[in-house]
Write an enzyme that holds these catalytic residues in place. Structure first.
Site, PDB file in Angstrom:
ATOM      1  N   LYS A  82       0.957  -1.011  -0.010  1.00 48.28           N
ATOM      2  CA  LYS A  82       0.202  -0.139   0.069  1.00 48.28           C
ATOM      3  C   LYS A  82       1.022   1.485  -0.291  1.00 48.28           C
ATOM      4  O   LYS A  82       2.020   1.067   0.150  1.00 48.28           O
ATOM      5  CB  LYS A  82      -1.073   0.066   1.223  1.00 48.28           C
ATOM      6  N   SER A 157      -9.304   1.812   2.986  1.00 54.62           N
ATOM      7  CA  SER A 157      -8.891   2.316   1.806  1.00 54.62           C
ATOM      8  C   SER A 157      -7.304   1.848   1.305  1.00 54.62           C
ATOM      9  O   SER A 157      -6.848   2.604   0.407  1.00 54.62           O
ATOM     10  CB  SER A 157      -7.955   3.240   2.355  1.00 54.62           C
ATOM     11  N   GLY A 179     -10.407   1.466   9.908  1.00 57.96           N
ATOM     12  CA  GLY A 179     -11.885   1.119   9.847  1.00 57.96           C
ATOM     13  C   GLY A 179     -12.307  -0.018   8.739  1.00 57.96           C
ATOM     14  O   GLY A 179     -13.561   1.144   8.575  1.00 57.96           O
ATOM     15  N   GLY A 180     -11.449  -0.523   9.083  1.00 59.74           N
ATOM     16  CA  GLY A 180     -11.731  -1.243   7.711  1.00 59.74           C
ATOM     17  C   GLY A 180     -11.350  -1.795   7.016  1.00 59.74           C
ATOM     18  O   GLY A 180     -11.775  -2.117   5.420  1.00 59.74           O
ATOM     19  N   SER A 181      -9.982  -0.929   6.611  1.00 58.55           N
ATOM     20  CA  SER A 181      -9.451  -0.296   5.100  1.00 58.55           C
ATOM     21  C   SER A 181      -8.855  -2.017   4.690  1.00 58.55           C
ATOM     22  O   SER A 181      -8.505  -1.665   3.649  1.00 58.55           O
ATOM     23  CB  SER A 181      -8.801   0.428   5.346  1.00 58.55           C
TER      24      SER A 181
END
Length: 532
Positions: A82, A157, A179-181
């Site tokens: 990433k 993200s 938050g769930g990325s």
């Protein structure tokens, strides 16, 4: 792709072939680079493809193998990383113009350990601007598409990673999750993603838009096409080694998932967290995963953690305690200087809310309540700038929520939970604006700091692409998403107690094995449709 194409194979299968010298790292790397070249114009998953560097690294690793040297199961295996994770000499922009001049002095901790283990880094992948919403789009690198449908987002993200892995451009990726990325993109793209226990993996060199914010912390984790691939990389990047680089990582070795007796597990499950009702396909997937574990001998019972809505609103209260000033400073030039550039449509509400004085925010909350928008009212009430004392109280409330959930799970003798990763399947592009609560099921496990993974289970059926009687604009947006979701993949989240990452993975592997060969289970790599 032919049956022998390396881009069709899992990371575990490629690792075995590389170890047996049935294929070279250069061959595997070239195959993936060729697939990137073919698909990247349609998918836009990458911010940077390291073509020459990857081939040079692969050749060097092949040379080591010929000399009898072996770095382990990642030796010669291509991976992607990433964009928010530091790589020496490169910028981690987070999709904002003010960070284009940033140059990392060294690699992020995980990146350095991957290189040391012999992984070949193919490139860096796209992100949502500031890593703050569940799509992958920003003004610097454009919009990443979901390989299952170019009209849909891969989530965010870490959506660039999810697209790269799902489309066969990479067998293994590294993302981050606040938050769930990691988990939401895995759900959206039909792959596997794992958010380890907080600090189980080092977070050194992982960049964030909210530096210094410690109430909710981001966690680095792996993404792949199978849970066994996740276990492979978590076993190789052992926390005991990471502890030498990062004092926050406890030096406890990783326990292999194979040591877990799934038949002895007691598992709770829920389909609705009380915030945004789950799509029919999402709820069906949770029940199907529960049945899969039951078929493997586990005891499976209904269980909903206590206090989820209050905990999730507390999540937003803590993250917004600076009134959005830190994020907005990056969008407007920041400490590094530079122009503001564009602000993504999904962040414009943040700018609007941050500009509201307290009395205007309170008035907007009252108006929302009078209009029947109770969830929006609550969100407006809890977000915004806070004093130090208010932030401390908010942080204390989060820790109390964590303790209450853990106590409730222990009272029911639960080892794991199954639940949705997101309220709907993948979003159409630009649909994340004002839809932030749809990610509540993932956010809960960031605020509790529990390990959580996502495993693909099914795809949306034709009769499930609708939602009956939406009550407010949040549910109306969910209905719009559902209406365009037929055929999209659906994942299920598996959650465990801190440091039970291996138990989470054992359950994920069991779900995969039990559902293998079922006609509606998502199978990757998937070839995206042609451009219109």
């Amino acid at each position: 792709m032919s049956a022998t194409d390396p881009t069709r194979l899992s990371a575990t299968a490629l690792s075995s072939l590389l170890a047996a010298r049935e294929v070279s790292s250069e061959e595997v790397t070239r195959a993936h680079l060729s697939r990137i070249e073919a698909l990247e114009p349609r998918l836009r998953a990458f911010t940077q493809v390291l073509h020459d560097e990857a081939l040079a690294a692969a050749r060097g690793l092949d040379g080591e193998r010929r000399r009898g040297e072996n770095r382990g199961p990642l030796h010669g295996l291509p991976i992607t990383v990433k964009e928010s994770l530091d790589m020496a000499g490169m910028a981690s922009t987070l999709g904002v113009a003010s960070r284009r001049g940033h140059r990392a002095a060294g690699d992020a901790g995980v990146t350095a350990l991957l290189r040391r283990a012999g992984a070949v880094i193919l490139g860096r992948t796209n992100v949502s601007q500031l890593l703050l919403y569940n799509e992958t789009r920003n003004p610097l690198f454009g919009q990443t598409a979901n390989p299952w449908s170019l009209d849909h987002s891969p989530g965010g993200s870490s959506g660039g990673e999810a697209t790269a892995v799902a489309a066969g451009m990479s067998p293994l990726g590294i993302g981050t999750d606040i938050g769930g990325s990691i988990r939401v993109p895995a759900h959206c793209c039909g792959i596997v993603g794992m958010k380890p226990t907080l600090d189980r993996w080092t977070n050194l060199g992982s960049n964030s838009a909210l530096l210094g914010q410690e109430a909710i912390r981001s966690q680095v984790g792996p993404m792949a096409r199978s849970a066994r691939d996740i276990a492979l990389v978590m076993s190789e990047l052992d926390p005991a080694t990471m502890a030498e680089l990062d004092v926050r990582v406890p030096p406890f070795p990783f326990t292999e998932p194979a040591s877990v007796e799934v038949a002895r597990l007691r598992v709770g499950f829920y389909c609705d967290d009380g915030l945004v009702p789950s799509s029919s396909a999402v709820a069906r997937a949770v029940v199907k995963a529960a049945s899969a574990l039951r078929a493997r001998g586990a005891t499976v019972v209904p269980f909903t953690p206590p206090g989820i809505p209050d905990a999730v609103y507390g999540y937003f209260a803590a993250l917004s305690a600076d009134g959005g000033a830190t994020a907005l400073s990056l969008l407007q030039g920041g400490e590094l200087g530079g122009d503001a550039g564009d602000i993504d449509v999904s962040l414009r509400s943040l700018r609007t809310m941050a500009s509201l004085p307290p009395f205007a925010r309170r008035a907007a909350a009252r108006v929302a309540g009078l209009a029947g928008e109770r969830r929006l009212q609550r969100l407006l009430e809890v977000t915004g700038p806070k004093s130090v004392a208010e932030l401390w109280r908010a942080t204390h409330a989060l820790r109390e929520a964590r303790a209450a959930i853990a106590s409730a799970m222990r009272a029911e003798s639960l080892d794991l939970l199954l639940c949705p990763p997101y309220a709907t399947p993948a979003l159409p592009h630009a649909a994340s604006r004002d839809f932030v609560l749809a990610g509540s099921s993932a956010m809960l496990w960031n605020l509790t700091q529990f390990p959580a993974g996502v495993v693909p289970v099914t795809r949306v059926r034709g009769g499930e692409a609708r939602r009956a009687r939406p009550r407010d604009r949040l549910e109306k947006r969910a209905a719009e998403v559902d209406a365009k979701s037929e055929g999209l993949p659906v994942g299920v989240q598996v959650v465990g107690f801190p440091f039970s990452d291996h138990v989470v993975l054992a359950a994920m592997i069991s779900i995969e094995d039990e559902l293998a060969g079922e006609p509606d289970r998502p199978v990757t790599p998937v070839s995206p449709p042609p451009l219109a």
